[in-house]
Design an enzyme around this catalytic site. Structure first.
Site, PDB file in Angstrom:
ATOM      1  N   SER A  82     -41.156  30.089  11.365  1.00 55.53           N
ATOM      2  CA  SER A  82     -39.758  29.781  10.931  1.00 55.53           C
ATOM      3  C   SER A  82     -39.490  31.148  10.179  1.00 55.53           C
ATOM      4  O   SER A  82     -40.315  32.027   9.534  1.00 55.53           O
ATOM      5  CB  SER A  82     -39.657  28.457  10.137  1.00 55.53           C
ATOM      6  OG  SER A  82     -40.508  28.713   9.076  1.00 55.53           O
ATOM      7  N   THR A  83     -38.182  31.301  10.060  1.00 57.51           N
ATOM      8  CA  THR A  83     -37.595  32.419   9.151  1.00 57.51           C
ATOM      9  C   THR A  83     -36.603  31.756   8.183  1.00 57.51           C
ATOM     10  O   THR A  83     -35.989  30.705   8.385  1.00 57.51           O
ATOM     11  CB  THR A  83     -36.866  33.355  10.029  1.00 57.51           C
ATOM     12  OG1 THR A  83     -35.691  32.847  10.740  1.00 57.51           O
ATOM     13  CG2 THR A  83     -37.678  34.106  10.876  1.00 57.51           C
TER      14      THR A  83
ATOM     15  N   LYS B 149     -34.061  32.383   4.026  1.00 53.50           N
ATOM     16  CA  LYS B 149     -33.655  33.305   3.153  1.00 53.50           C
ATOM     17  C   LYS B 149     -34.575  33.718   2.050  1.00 53.50           C
ATOM     18  O   LYS B 149     -34.391  35.101   1.686  1.00 53.50           O
ATOM     19  CB  LYS B 149     -32.339  32.627   2.421  1.00 53.50           C
ATOM     20  CG  LYS B 149     -31.168  32.204   2.898  1.00 53.50           C
ATOM     21  CD  LYS B 149     -30.201  31.710   2.174  1.00 53.50           C
ATOM     22  CE  LYS B 149     -28.847  31.226   3.045  1.00 53.50           C
ATOM     23  NZ  LYS B 149     -28.028  30.689   2.172  1.00 53.50           N
TER      24      LYS B 149
ATOM     25  N   ASN C 261     -40.502  34.177   5.143  1.00 48.40           N
ATOM     26  CA  ASN C 261     -40.875  33.916   6.768  1.00 48.40           C
ATOM     27  C   ASN C 261     -42.203  33.146   6.772  1.00 48.40           C
ATOM     28  O   ASN C 261     -43.079  33.510   6.028  1.00 48.40           O
ATOM     29  CB  ASN C 261     -40.649  35.195   7.627  1.00 48.40           C
ATOM     30  CG  ASN C 261     -39.359  35.665   7.949  1.00 48.40           C
ATOM     31  OD1 ASN C 261     -38.425  35.044   7.358  1.00 48.40           O
ATOM     32  ND2 ASN C 261     -39.307  36.928   8.146  1.00 48.40           N
TER      33      ASN C 261
ATOM     34  N   GLU D  76     -52.529  24.991   5.934  1.00 52.09           N
ATOM     35  CA  GLU D  76     -52.998  24.389   7.047  1.00 52.09           C
ATOM     36  C   GLU D  76     -51.710  24.609   8.171  1.00 52.09           C
ATOM     37  O   GLU D  76     -50.614  24.382   7.613  1.00 52.09           O
ATOM     38  CB  GLU D  76     -53.224  22.971   6.828  1.00 52.09           C
ATOM     39  CG  GLU D  76     -53.207  21.907   7.876  1.00 52.09           C
ATOM     40  CD  GLU D  76     -53.330  20.505   7.778  1.00 52.09           C
ATOM     41  OE1 GLU D  76     -53.550  19.838   8.420  1.00 52.09           O
ATOM     42  OE2 GLU D  76     -52.991  20.472   6.559  1.00 52.09           O
TER      43      GLU D  76
ATOM     44  N   ILE E  17     -49.644  23.054  11.060  1.00 50.68           N
ATOM     45  CA  ILE E  17     -49.280  21.841  11.550  1.00 50.68           C
ATOM     46  C   ILE E  17     -48.934  21.890  12.816  1.00 50.68           C
ATOM     47  O   ILE E  17     -47.781  22.434  13.153  1.00 50.68           O
ATOM     48  CB  ILE E  17     -48.413  20.904  10.807  1.00 50.68           C
ATOM     49  CG1 ILE E  17     -48.847  20.718   9.160  1.00 50.68           C
ATOM     50  CG2 ILE E  17     -48.055  19.498  11.135  1.00 50.68           C
ATOM     51  CD1 ILE E  17     -50.232  20.429   8.975  1.00 50.68           C
TER      52      ILE E  17
ATOM     53  N   ASP F  55     -35.945  18.836  -2.720  1.00 57.07           N
ATOM     54  CA  ASP F  55     -35.288  19.333  -1.549  1.00 57.07           C
ATOM     55  C   ASP F  55     -35.545  18.705  -0.232  1.00 57.07           C
ATOM     56  O   ASP F  55     -35.606  19.058   0.754  1.00 57.07           O
ATOM     57  CB  ASP F  55     -35.555  20.829  -1.534  1.00 57.07           C
ATOM     58  CG  ASP F  55     -34.392  21.391  -0.460  1.00 57.07           C
ATOM     59  OD1 ASP F  55     -33.364  20.930  -0.429  1.00 57.07           O
ATOM     60  OD2 ASP F  55     -34.737  22.367   0.126  1.00 57.07           O
TER      61      ASP F  55
ATOM     62  N   TYR G 281     -34.919  18.237   7.431  1.00 58.16           N
ATOM     63  CA  TYR G 281     -35.289  19.720   7.426  1.00 58.16           C
ATOM     64  C   TYR G 281     -36.677  19.954   7.220  1.00 58.16           C
ATOM     65  O   TYR G 281     -37.300  21.141   7.502  1.00 58.16           O
ATOM     66  CB  TYR G 281     -34.191  20.513   6.954  1.00 58.16           C
ATOM     67  CG  TYR G 281     -32.928  20.642   7.612  1.00 58.16           C
ATOM     68  CD1 TYR G 281     -32.660  21.484   8.781  1.00 58.16           C
ATOM     69  CD2 TYR G 281     -31.970  19.902   7.141  1.00 58.16           C
ATOM     70  CE1 TYR G 281     -31.310  21.219   9.494  1.00 58.16           C
ATOM     71  CE2 TYR G 281     -30.740  19.885   7.731  1.00 58.16           C
ATOM     72  CZ  TYR G 281     -30.350  20.742   8.947  1.00 58.16           C
ATOM     73  OH  TYR G 281     -29.202  20.563   9.333  1.00 58.16           O
TER      74      TYR G 281
ATOM     75  N   ASP H  80     -42.303  22.661   2.480  1.00 59.21           N
ATOM     76  CA  ASP H  80     -41.457  23.218   1.508  1.00 59.21           C
ATOM     77  C   ASP H  80     -41.512  22.648  -0.023  1.00 59.21           C
ATOM     78  O   ASP H  80     -40.666  22.181  -0.357  1.00 59.21           O
ATOM     79  CB  ASP H  80     -40.055  23.365   2.043  1.00 59.21           C
ATOM     80  CG  ASP H  80     -39.903  24.226   3.279  1.00 59.21           C
ATOM     81  OD1 ASP H  80     -40.869  25.052   3.605  1.00 59.21           O
ATOM     82  OD2 ASP H  80     -38.974  24.121   4.221  1.00 59.21           O
TER      83      ASP H  80
END
Length: 259
Positions: A60-61, A63, A66, A149, A151, A196, A200, A212
């Site tokens: 994923s990338t 702001k 990455n 890890e 996933i 958060d 997502y 995250d």
């Protein structure tokens, strides 16, 4: 010139690409967004210790960072999150760190703030695991690089947002129960909040995985109450729209904070 050649050789080894192919590859293009000497030296440090053999793809990338797929010296898949050492999210990062009682002196240097941010996510993952919340297991960190890890199998596990169209109401009900239990366990047992949580940040795998954790914090943080409310509002609103019989937001919030 000698330093540039050394760094170029190390980058070829980390990315597993030949010199004539490296700059034309998609992997190099995404990697270059977070590339600097500190990042490469951190990756080389891990490579010498067998933690990373090479980076093999992009997960994923974003702001701030990455995330890449990598393999270690034994061929095991890993996720490597690389934060940008200079980011437009400076004010947000500073505010979160300044409010966290676990963090002491904050340097004015943005790079050093990012290093603290990375270490904080590593500690948050450890704390979540301690209280039986399913997250990617943290492996190691150094400066702006966090190893976790992986996933998934051949491909990374998808986010809930990316596969929700294939879900039945029963699937949403099970996932809502999992998510609310995770929020409660974190808050009541771990004195912690994700901050958060949304569709997502939930990976759909053998069992759901919450990702995250950079903004997660402890109950002693003056921001924790508002972050808890935001998590509950996000989850209850999302699953309510999917036809799940959800709890009342205000009642659930009062139940958890004891007011």
């Amino acid at each position: 010139m000698a330093m540039e050649n050394r760094l170029e050789r190390e980058m070829e080894e980390i990315l597993g690409l030949k010199k004539e192919r490296i700059k034309g590859s998609e992997l190099y293009k995404v990697f270059s967004e977070v590339f600097d000497r500190t990042t490469l030296e951190s990756l080389e440090y891990f490579r010498r210790r067998g933690k990373i053999e090479r980076i093999s793809g992009v997960i994923s990338t974003g702001k701030e960072a990455n995330v890449f797929r990598a393999v270690d010296g034994d061929g095991n898949a890993l996720a490597v999150k690389i934060y940008r050492t200079y980011t437009t999210e400076f004010r947000r990062i500073w505010e979160y760190l300044a409010a966290d009682p676990r963090v002491g002196y904050l340097p004015k240097d943005m790079r050093k703030l990012v290093f603290i941010w990375t270490r904080r996510e590593f500690k948050n993952l450890q704390r979540a695991i301690k209280y039986a919340v399913r997250v990617p297991e943290p492996v190691a960190f150094r400066n702006n690089v966090l190893i976790m890890e992986f996933i998934g199998d051949e491909l990374p596990a998808p986010r809930l947002k990316d596969v929700e169209k294939s879900f039945r109401r029963e699937d949403f009900e099970e996932l809502y129960s999992f998510t609310i239990r995770s929020v409660e366990r974190l808050w009541k047992r771990g004195d912690m909040v994700h901050g958060d949580l949304s569709e997502y940040n939930i990976l759909i795998w053998e069992s759901p995985v919450i990702i995250d954790w950079s903004q997660a914090t402890v109950k002693r943080n003056k921001m924790s109450i508002s972050l808890l409310y935001r998590d509950l509002r996000n989850i209850i609103t999302y699953f309510g729209k999917k036809g799940v019989k959800v709890e009342d937001l205000e009642e659930k919030f009062r139940e958890l904070v004891g007011e």
